[in-house]
Design an enzyme around this catalytic site. Structure first.
Site, PDB file in Angstrom:
ATOM      1  CB  THR A 287      -4.945  -0.620  -6.291  1.00 49.89           C
ATOM      2  OG1 THR A 287      -3.711  -0.547  -5.562  1.00 49.89           O
ATOM      3  CG2 THR A 287      -6.088  -0.138  -5.406  1.00 49.89           C
TER       4      THR A 287
ATOM      5  CB  SER B 242       1.489  -3.843 -10.086  1.00 46.11           C
ATOM      6  OG  SER B 242       1.901  -2.499 -10.010  1.00 46.11           O
ATOM      7  N   GLY B 243       2.501  -2.827 -13.114  1.00 46.45           N
ATOM      8  CA  GLY B 243       3.642  -2.424 -13.933  1.00 46.45           C
ATOM      9  C   GLY B 243       4.841  -1.937 -13.146  1.00 46.45           C
TER      10      GLY B 243
ATOM     11  CB  CYS C 266       1.363  -0.727   3.652  1.00 46.27           C
ATOM     12  SG  CYS C 266       2.462  -1.019   2.268  1.00 46.27           S
TER      13      CYS C 266
HETATM   14  C1  PLP Z   1       2.115  -2.581  -4.975  1.00 46.71           C
HETATM   15  C2  PLP Z   1       1.144  -3.639  -4.631  1.00 46.71           C
HETATM   16  C3  PLP Z   1      -0.217  -3.498  -4.931  1.00 46.71           C
HETATM   17  C4  PLP Z   1      -0.769  -2.251  -5.558  1.00 46.71           C
HETATM   18  O1  PLP Z   1      -0.377  -2.154  -6.889  1.00 46.71           O
HETATM   19  P1  PLP Z   1      -0.594  -0.792  -7.697  1.00 46.71           P
HETATM   20  O2  PLP Z   1      -0.275  -1.164  -9.105  1.00 46.71           O
HETATM   21  O3  PLP Z   1       0.364   0.192  -7.106  1.00 46.71           O
HETATM   22  O4  PLP Z   1      -2.021  -0.384  -7.523  1.00 46.71           O
HETATM   23  C5  PLP Z   1      -1.054  -4.533  -4.594  1.00 46.71           C
HETATM   24  N1  PLP Z   1      -0.594  -5.639  -4.012  1.00 46.71           N
HETATM   25  C6  PLP Z   1       0.695  -5.816  -3.708  1.00 46.71           C
HETATM   26  C7  PLP Z   1       1.147  -7.083  -3.077  1.00 46.71           C
HETATM   27  C8  PLP Z   1       1.608  -4.815  -4.011  1.00 46.71           C
HETATM   28  O5  PLP Z   1       2.884  -4.985  -3.690  1.00 46.71           O
END
Ligand code: PLP
Length: 388
Positions: free
Chosen positions: A78, A205-206, A331
């Site tokens: 994010t 993202s982790g 979402c």
């Molecule tokens: C989960 C997700 C995010 C957000 O990631 P975070 O690390 O939770 O902030 C953004 N884009 C996609 C496609 C995701 O699946």
């Protein structure tokens, strides 16, 4: 019915993944004895924390053919998406005022794009085809010398489709624009090479790759062309791109998670594909009225998004409590109940409201898959079956 696994069975791997215990092992020293601030350059406590960041930078970079110094740590995808969209438009938007993205992007991309529009830039949101994929002709018509940045996700978080990044990259480069991909769902799961794809920025993202929550990364190609305005300023950490004391434990976890993905990527994808094929086969044989959302082939096989025509998604969810799955509108707001992603595919309200998202991953077993199929089929039959 087959033997029952421990319930609820976790089938929501696109929302988040359980952390791999090997990741926790890599994190532990930095939560305990190695507690230094990586910015402390005058003593060993700082050096060992800094060393952890260096190792992780290499691990994260190597998966995508990047250099270590092209990786910047953030709090998650994010934050990275906000940084890229707002930061790039702030630097390049005066020369090239347009940002292009896609209707099925994650909310954090769409909201960042909306912020760019409020800041006065031109934002173009391209539609997708009924299969969820971007129409390359529409993109070709849209991109111009006025375009600063094109942002297209790698793998969709609701419907699992894999966008044709290589073809998109070629179109974007031909017009001299910058190319970003939110790869939160693709990184570590499918091969992604920043050179081959022509990517200038990538978001990672982790917690989508069996790592910890609250950490992520930005890949930013070296060079003046990819300059962006930092969104968090302060002590100059991460080369001034993202200030704030880094979290060595979280970062070490992200690095370990990336490295585990690299080791077994092909085998894991193959295992999930076989498991998903078996699950789909059971479901679609018993419930021929099911509708698959998103292209059947060009998809991450750990994801299944299906509509149950004639059924109410909430009622269906309530009758499959032993399964931890999400409604298709994962979402979207609880008020409207429908998914903007499924709407963008042209699904009817009924199809959208009756959709479920099922996500499998590293720790899913055959026993769980069979149990899930039987549970779902039983629940649908109890609710009166699908409307043909
Ligand atoms: C989960 C997700 C995010 C957000 O990631 P975070 O690390 O939770 O902030 C953004 N884009 C996609 C496609 C995701 O699946």
């Amino acid at each position: 019915m087959a033997t029952s696994p421990k319930t609820p069975v976790y089938l929501d791997y696109q929302a988040t993944t359980p952390m791999d215990e090997r990741v926790l092992g890599a994190m532990m020293p930095y939560l305990t004895t190695k507690f230094g601030n990586p910015h402390s350059s005058t003593h060993r406590f700082g050096w060992e924390a800094e060393a952890a960041l260096d190792v992780a930078r290499g691990q994260v970079a190597s998966l995508i053919g990047a250099q270590e110094n092209e990786i910047y740590f953030t709090s998650g995808a994010t934050e990275t998406n906000n940084l890229v969209l707002k930061g790039v438009m702030d630097v390049w938007g005066k020369k090239r005022p347009e940002l292009i993205t896609v209707a099925t992007e994650h909310k954090c991309v769409l909201e960042s794009a909306a912020a760019c529009a409020r800041a006065g830039y031109k934002v173009t949101v391209l539609p997708v085809k009924a299969d969820g994929l971007l129409d390359l002709n529409r993109l070709e018509d849209a991109v111009s010398e006025q375009t600063a940045l094109v942002s297209v996700m790698a793998v969709n978080n609701e419907i699992g489709v894999i966008q044709p990044l290589k073809e998109i990259g070629a179109i974007v480069k031909a017009k001299g624009a910058l190319f970003h991909s939110d790869a939160a769902q693709g990184y570590g799961k499918i091969p992604l090479d920043v050179e081959a794809l022509g990517l200038d920025f990538m978001s990672i993202s982790g917690h989508k790759i069996y790592g910890p929550k609250g950490v992520g990364a930005l890949y930013k190609r070296t060079g003046r062309q990819t300059a962006l305005t930092p969104q968090i300023v302060g002590g100059g950490q991460e080369d001034g791109i993202r200030a704030g004391t880094q979290a060595p434990a979280l970062v070490a976890g992200l690095g370990a998670a990336a490295s585990l993905c690299a080791d077994g990527m092909q085998q894991e994808a193959g295992r999930l594909q076989a498991m998903m094929a078996r699950f789909k086969d059971k479901l679609f044989t018993a419930l021929p009225g099911l509708i698959l959302n998103g292209d059947a082939e060009k998809r991450w096989q750990g994801n299944l998004n299906v509509s149950f025509p004639g059924l109410d998604g909430d009622l269906l969810l309530a009758s499959i409590r032993p399964l931890a799955v999400s409604s298709g509108a994962a979402c979207a707001s609880a008020v409207t109940g429908s998914s903007y992603v499924l709407e963008a595919l042209g699904r009817s309200e009924d199809e959208s409201n009756s959709a479920l998202r099922i996500g499998i991953g590293r720790f899913t077993t055959d026993e769980e898959i069979d149990f899930a199929a039987d549970t779902l089929i039983g629940a649908v039959e109890k609710l009166g079956g699908l409307v043909p």
